[in-house]
Design a protein around this motif. Structure first.
Motif, short mmCIF file in Angstrom:
data_model
loop_
_atom_site.label_atom_id
_atom_site.label_comp_id
_atom_site.label_asym_id
_atom_site.label_seq_id
_atom_site.Cartn_x
_atom_site.Cartn_y
_atom_site.Cartn_z
N LEU A 241 -17.88 -2.09 -19.72
CA LEU A 241 -17.91 -1.52 -20.88
C LEU A 241 -17.39 -0.25 -21.56
O LEU A 241 -17.64 0.24 -22.69
N ASP A 242 -17.15 0.24 -20.28
CA ASP A 242 -16.77 1.94 -20.48
C ASP A 242 -17.90 2.67 -21.24
O ASP A 242 -17.66 3.74 -21.88
N VAL A 243 -19.10 2.53 -20.71
CA VAL A 243 -20.32 3.52 -20.84
C VAL A 243 -20.38 4.56 -19.93
O VAL A 243 -20.44 4.40 -19.01
N SER A 244 -20.25 5.78 -20.69
CA SER A 244 -19.87 6.90 -19.70
C SER A 244 -21.36 7.94 -19.61
O SER A 244 -21.19 8.88 -19.94
N PHE A 245 -22.34 7.07 -19.20
CA PHE A 245 -23.61 7.86 -18.89
C PHE A 245 -23.30 8.86 -17.94
O PHE A 245 -22.49 8.70 -16.91
N ASP A 246 -23.92 10.04 -17.98
CA ASP A 246 -23.82 11.10 -16.80
C ASP A 246 -24.99 11.03 -15.87
O ASP A 246 -24.77 11.57 -14.70
N ASP B 87 -19.28 20.11 -26.84
CA ASP B 87 -20.63 20.26 -26.62
C ASP B 87 -20.69 20.09 -24.92
O ASP B 87 -20.29 18.88 -24.27
N ASP B 88 -21.63 20.77 -24.47
CA ASP B 88 -22.26 20.53 -23.01
C ASP B 88 -23.14 19.17 -23.12
O ASP B 88 -24.33 19.37 -23.09
N THR B 89 -22.55 18.11 -22.94
CA THR B 89 -23.16 16.83 -23.20
C THR B 89 -23.85 16.25 -22.04
O THR B 89 -23.21 16.34 -20.84
N TRP B 90 -24.93 15.78 -22.23
CA TRP B 90 -25.79 15.08 -20.95
C TRP B 90 -26.35 13.92 -21.59
O TRP B 90 -27.11 13.72 -22.34
N PHE B 91 -25.68 12.50 -20.83
CA PHE B 91 -26.14 11.38 -21.65
C PHE B 91 -26.72 10.79 -20.48
O PHE B 91 -26.27 10.23 -19.28
N LEU B 92 -28.22 10.30 -20.90
CA LEU B 92 -28.98 9.71 -19.85
C LEU B 92 -29.02 8.02 -20.11
O LEU B 92 -29.42 7.94 -21.53
N MET B 93 -29.30 7.20 -19.16
CA MET B 93 -29.51 5.77 -19.58
C MET B 93 -30.49 5.30 -18.02
O MET B 93 -30.78 6.28 -17.17
N SER C 271 -22.46 24.55 -27.79
CA SER C 271 -23.86 23.80 -27.67
C SER C 271 -24.13 22.74 -26.92
O SER C 271 -23.17 22.01 -26.44
N SER C 272 -25.32 22.69 -26.28
CA SER C 272 -25.47 21.66 -25.31
C SER C 272 -26.20 20.42 -26.06
O SER C 272 -26.52 20.57 -27.17
N PHE C 273 -26.06 19.37 -25.60
CA PHE C 273 -26.57 18.17 -26.19
C PHE C 273 -26.76 17.13 -25.36
O PHE C 273 -26.15 16.56 -24.50
N PHE C 274 -28.22 16.70 -25.22
CA PHE C 274 -28.80 15.93 -24.46
C PHE C 274 -29.45 14.68 -25.20
O PHE C 274 -30.08 14.74 -25.91
N LEU C 275 -28.77 13.68 -24.78
CA LEU C 275 -29.12 12.31 -25.55
C LEU C 275 -29.44 11.29 -24.56
O LEU C 275 -29.07 11.28 -23.30
N THR C 276 -30.31 10.39 -25.02
CA THR C 276 -30.75 9.33 -24.30
C THR C 276 -30.62 8.01 -25.01
O THR C 276 -30.77 7.87 -26.17
#
Ligand code: MSP
Length: 659
Positions: A84-89, A40-46, A2-7
């Protein structure tokens, strides 16, 4: 898959990140990493929110072009997130002309085309701190309740968005999609607010150049919030790459602070409805992190820089503190004292000590290699912990997830204390049992480390390496990695203390990070005084109120609690398999001689000890070391770099009190 898009919310760049903004990014990162672990196919946006008047003012104060200022701040933010090891995509800026400008202009135009934008005049308050039009009823004694400042009174020609039209559609959406707003307390707040009726929203500002021009009125710029919210769609193609947008949108989860939940749960979905776009899956409004119970603010001078906190012990202890100590969705507090206390308790004493004991005992008793076994009582504890963890993480109860991992860690520590591998090691008939105990403990540690990967990525990866995990952390998948492994052999690495215990509240940072902690597999939890006798486990040093570097002072009453007595050594022998310990039988003037273990084997041969008259602590709580109970502690001088020198009490009689 599943895909997971997080902001996350995008940050104003008028100042550098503080612990509160970092809290949001770290917890969102924990969620992103958990989803990646699940496969999950994760996409993390900041990103950064730049078209704010405060940002413009800050640039002016510094004599900088606003865009050049924002370019510099981007580097500042990126560096903090990296440390801080924040791993945004992906990282988006609202000044991005390729992605954000076309998206904002497209959405403004579509809303206008759909009849949801009209021209009017706004006359009322505006709080620049909040970047928000403030109805008088929201003010407290005429002041903004958040910034405690008097908002400006403005009157300008504006374009309005028909927010009022979306009251019923929004209420329907909340009903149809009950988890759209989480946690429940925010959902109730928003429901009450929307049920009370919605005013149309001014969506442009007149007479300003810092912003995105409206396509249908280029003299006006888009109001900063209408502009900023669109970042989530802009980043994934809206207005510039329809195929990409179709693939990624809608976002599954927006993580934002409780102060801006309203923008995300009311204005944003209404804008999307107007533009005919699907709504995000969920908006989670986390609580606030306070410093000593107060809101962090420049004017109070109590801003905590997350990099100072990360410098103290590295990023992971900070990440753990913020995830574990603040119930996700509620408010939390940070103080340096509590942070250090938790470091000692959770990392140095609990997890760190467990990893050291398992690795050191495996090295000592099994040459660092363990073959898998069936799994005893710990396997059941691990299964429960994994189940509880996954359930909590799926509900975004991050604190409960980490607590479940910690229950497994505590159970493994208790298991070692109960099974006493150091005693089993003495009996060749119990070799099999010893192998099982060590394997079970190592496997429990490995599983706990998998559970901690999202919160403490580099430390958990290091623990996995030491526990012989063959796969790289990025290749692990939650289901298989958290299952108890009953076959195969693995090498366990004994590589020293992960988190040296912090002994002195005031110790400087480099002292804390470079000092190796004593590792004594024979005496779990006890630190061996170099020339003394290991006895009862030393409790962590309580934070002292004395100035840094001052010797601690005790009262005469405190001193008199320690019973020092003269003792005569009757017998002495080396403790098998221990380089440091000597077993003494001493006469302390009591009916029976006592057994005391002393860490002086490197300084004295047993035969040099018999017949000596020495000083011992007679009222120390007994402690078992290498399976032998020690009843007291021998006093010795411990010169820097030299061996122990026993105190000589000759010619006093055994049992004489020393004061
Ligand atoms: N730019 C807007 C967000 C636009 S999103 C489309 C903004 N920026 S901010 O820099 O003021 O805040 C960024 C995030 O940090 C917000 O979610 C805010 O709630 C959060 N926090 C700011 N201070 C905080 C604490 N002390 N504790 C926890 N989160 C806090 O708002």
């Amino acid at each position: 898959m599943s895909s997971f898009f997080l902001t996350t919310a995008i940050d104003y760049v008028n100042s550098r990140p503080h612990l509160g903004t970092a809290y949001e990014k770290i917890t969102a990162d924990v969620i992103a990493r958990y989803h990646r672990l699940k496969g999950d196919d994760t996409w993390f946006l900041m990103g950064n929110d730049e078209h704010s008047q405060n940002v413009f003012k800050r640039a002016q104060e510094q004599g900088k072009d606003p865009l050049a200022y924002c370019d510099e701040m981007e580097q500042v933010f990126r560096e903090v997130w990296a440390r801080l090891d924040v791993s945004f995509d992906d990282f988006i800026r609202t000044t991005d002309r390729k992605r954000h400008f076309p998206a904002v202009q497209r959405m403004a135009q579509v809303c206008q085309d759909n009849g949801d934008i009209y021209e009017g005049t706004y006359e009322g308050f505006y709080c620049v701190g909040c970047e928000e039009f403030k109805p008088e009823k929201d003010l407290v004694d005429g002041l903004c309740p958040i910034h405690k400042t008097r908002p400006e009174w403005i009157k300008e020609k504006n374009w309005f968005f028909r927010l009022s039209k979306y009251q019923q559609p929004l209420l329907k959406c909340y009903e149809a999609q009950p988890s759209f707003i989480e946690p429940e307390v925010r959902r109730n707040e928003i429901l009450r607010f929307v049920e009370g009726g919605l005013d149309d929203l001014s969506m442009s500002r007149a007479g300003q150049s810092w912003g995105i021009p409206l396509p249908f009125d280029p003299k006006s710029v888009v109001y900063v919030w209408f502009d900023a919210l669109i970042n989530y769609a802009a980043a994934v193609g809206y207005g510039w790459d329809d195929a990409l947008f179709k693939r990624r949108w809608p976002a599954h989860l927006h993580i934002v602070g409780k102060d801006i939940t309203r923008f995300h749960c009311v204005i944003w979905p209404a804008m999307l409805m107007s533009a005919g776009l699907p709504l995000p899956g969920q908006v989670f409004g986390h609580g606030w992190v306070f410093f000593k119970g107060e809101r962090m603010s420049k004017s109070l001078g109590n801003i905590v820089d997350p990099l100072d906190a990360a410098k103290r012990f590295g990023p992971d202890p900070l990440r753990l503190y913020l995830t574990k100590e603040v119930p996700y969705g509620g408010d939390g507090d940070f103080t340096w004292e509590r942070f250090e206390e938790k470091y000692n308790a959770d990392l140095a004493n609990n997890l760190g000590n467990l990893v050291n004991r398992v690795a050191a005992m495996t090295e000592r008793y099994r040459q660092g290699r363990l073959a898998a076994r069936g799994g005893g009582s710990l396997a059941g504890v691990a299964t429960d912990a994994v189940r509880t963890y996954a359930d909590a993480m799926d509900r975004l109860a991050l604190h409960e997830g980490v607590a479940a991992a910690y229950r497994l860690i505590s159970a493994a520590n208790e298991f070692i204390a109960e099974t006493q591998p150091w005693s089993l090691a003495k009996d060749p008939a119990k070799a099999d049992q010893l192998s099982s105990v060590l394997y079970d403990a190592a496997e429990a540690v490995r599983i706990a480390a998998v559970l901690l990967l999202p919160a403490m990525p580099s430390s958990a990866a290091e623990i996995l390496r030491r526990m012989g995990e063959a796969s790289a952390p990025g290749d692990l998948r939650f289901d298989t990695a958290t299952a108890w492994r009953a076959s195969g052999e693995r090498g366990i690495l004994n590589a020293g203390a992960l988190w040296p215990r912090l002994e002195d509240k005031g110790a400087p940072v480099n002292e804390i990070t470079t000092q190796p902690a004593p590792v004594n597999p024979d005496a779990p939890g006890a630190s061996v005084a170099p020339a003394g006798t290991p006895a009862a486990a030393a409790p962590p040093t309580a934070p002292s109120s004395q100035p840094v570097g001052a010797p601690s002072v005790i009262t005469i009453d405190d001193f008199m609690k320690v019973q020092l007595k003269v003792a005569k050594v009757l017998e002495a022998s080396n403790v098998p398999k221990s380089k440091k310990l000597v077993q003494l039988k001493v006469d302390v003037g009591e009916a029976e001689p006592r057994t005391i273990l002393a860490g002086i084997a490197e300084s004295y041969q047993p035969e040099q000890l018999v017949g000596r008259t020495i000083v011992v602590v007679a009222n120390l709580k007994p402690a078992k070391l290498m399976g032998i109970e020690s009843n007291g502690m021998v006093l010795a001088a411990s010169p820097e770099g030299g061996g122990a020198l026993l105190l000589n009490a000759e010619p006093a009689a055994p049992g004489t009190r020393v004061r």
